[in-house]
Write a protein that holds these residues in place. Structure first.
Motif, PDB file in Angstrom:
ATOM      1  N   GLN A   1      40.626  46.061  43.705  1.00  0.00           N
ATOM      2  CA  GLN A   1      40.032  47.229  43.061  1.00  0.00           C
ATOM      3  C   GLN A   1      41.012  47.878  42.093  1.00  0.00           C
ATOM      4  N   SER A   2      42.291  47.856  42.433  1.00  0.00           N
ATOM      5  CA  SER A   2      43.319  48.531  41.627  1.00  0.00           C
ATOM      6  C   SER A   2      43.887  47.644  40.526  1.00  0.00           C
TER       7      SER A   2
ATOM      8  N   GLN B   1      40.466  44.476  34.542  1.00  0.00           N
ATOM      9  CA  GLN B   1      39.895  43.695  35.629  1.00  0.00           C
ATOM     10  C   GLN B   1      39.579  42.277  35.168  1.00  0.00           C
TER      11      GLN B   1
ATOM     12  N   ASP C   1      37.974  42.251  46.383  1.00  0.00           N
ATOM     13  CA  ASP C   1      37.740  43.413  47.241  1.00  0.00           C
ATOM     14  C   ASP C   1      37.377  44.620  46.376  1.00  0.00           C
ATOM     15  N   GLU C   2      36.097  44.974  46.372  1.00  0.00           N
ATOM     16  CA  GLU C   2      35.581  46.091  45.574  1.00  0.00           C
ATOM     17  C   GLU C   2      36.102  46.016  44.129  1.00  0.00           C
ATOM     18  N   PRO C   3      35.894  44.913  43.435  1.00  0.00           N
ATOM     19  CA  PRO C   3      36.492  44.749  42.099  1.00  0.00           C
ATOM     20  C   PRO C   3      35.940  45.694  41.049  1.00  0.00           C
ATOM     21  N   THR C   4      34.805  46.328  41.337  1.00  0.00           N
ATOM     22  CA  THR C   4      34.218  47.253  40.354  1.00  0.00           C
ATOM     23  C   THR C   4      34.346  48.708  40.791  1.00  0.00           C
ATOM     24  N   GLY C   5      35.091  48.957  41.861  1.00  0.00           N
ATOM     25  CA  GLY C   5      35.159  50.298  42.433  1.00  0.00           C
ATOM     26  C   GLY C   5      35.710  51.352  41.500  1.00  0.00           C
ATOM     27  N   ARG C   6      36.566  50.969  40.546  1.00  0.00           N
ATOM     28  CA  ARG C   6      37.160  51.944  39.623  1.00  0.00           C
ATOM     29  C   ARG C   6      36.503  51.918  38.244  1.00  0.00           C
TER      30      ARG C   6
ATOM     31  N   GLY D   1      31.109  47.753  35.463  1.00  0.00           N
ATOM     32  CA  GLY D   1      31.128  47.056  36.743  1.00  0.00           C
ATOM     33  C   GLY D   1      30.149  45.902  36.774  1.00  0.00           C
TER      34      GLY D   1
ATOM     35  N   THR E   1      31.441  44.600  48.175  1.00  0.00           N
ATOM     36  CA  THR E   1      30.919  45.651  47.306  1.00  0.00           C
ATOM     37  C   THR E   1      29.919  46.497  48.084  1.00  0.00           C
TER      38      THR E   1
END
Length: 231
Positions: free
Chosen positions: A94-95, A152, A170-175, A181, A203
């Motif tokens: 995610q980061s 990303q 792991d939550e690749p679009t969270g930010r 996203g 997700t």
């Protein structure tokens, strides 16, 4: 060759001991099929990240068995697990996890340097991967000069550097905002088709789950019965 890329059999993971122990996973049976994009959903605290860490060889289960691309992870020593992560698995976080002082091209090239890939071969693959993720014109820019979505995309290119069998995101679009996203998720979908790689993505976004071949739900450290669905 089996059609299962990675499987978990009665996997449990606890942190601490005694009455204060936290049971993050409580007997998970789970499979990721070769050549598919599988989405893992669940609320915060459901065990998604713990399961991803186990499947990716970043942690070991308290009990149970994990087999990745035909290899039982329990049979590997630390060097073997390191080689598995380096050569067979790509990670997207995610980061983003990019190195700030390196350019996009240099970030993508890091895993190949660790494998001591010849410079000419490495540079060619970096160019191909940046083109694949639509960033051929941004090779010399550093992360601070790129948008979140572009960062990303660089992270996805880096995850593909060593031609992994499995990419774990792991939550690749969270930010990212919803439009960016979805574009990133569509890129992962395209990677499955063009590179023949298997992708497992955690997700909580229903719109992104629509792009997955298969959706599996975790709740309280267990796979929810009847929640596994295919497109």
């Amino acid at each position: 060759m089996t059609d299962v890329m990675v499987s978990a059999e009665d996997v449990r993971r606890s942190f601490g001991s005694g009455p204060r122990a936290v049971h993050a996973l409580r007997g998970v049976d789970f499979e990721v099929r070769r050549g598919e994009l599988t989405a893992l959903k669940g609320r915060s605290g459901s065990g998604k990240t713990t399961l991803l860490n186990l499947l990716g060889g970043l942690d070991a289960p308290t009990s149970g068995r994990i087999v990745l691309d035909g290899t039982d992870l329990a049979g590997l020593d630390e060097d073997g697990r390191l080689a598995m992560r380096r050569d067979r698995i790509g990670f997207v976080f995610q980061s983003f996890g990019l190195i700030p002082v390196l350019t996009a091209a240099e970030n993508v090239g890091v895993p190949m340097r660790l494998r001591r890939m010849p410079a000419k071969e490495r540079d060619e693959r970096v160019r191909l991967l940046l083109a694949l993720v639509g960033l051929a014109d941004h090779a010399d820019q550093r992360p601070a000069e790129l948008s979140g979505g572009q960062q990303q995309r660089v992270a996805i290119a880096r995850a593909l550097a060593n031609e992994p069998a499995l990419v774990i995101a792991d939550e690749p679009t969270g930010r990212l905002d919803s439009e960016t996203g979805r574009a990133v998720m569509e890129l992962l979908r395209a990677v499955v088709r063009s590179e023949g790689v298997t992708v497992l993505v955690a997700t909580h976004d229903p719109a992104l789950m629509e792009l997955a071949d298969r959706v599996v739900e975790l709740a309280d450290g267990r796979v929810v019965e009847g929640a596994d669905r295919h497109r």
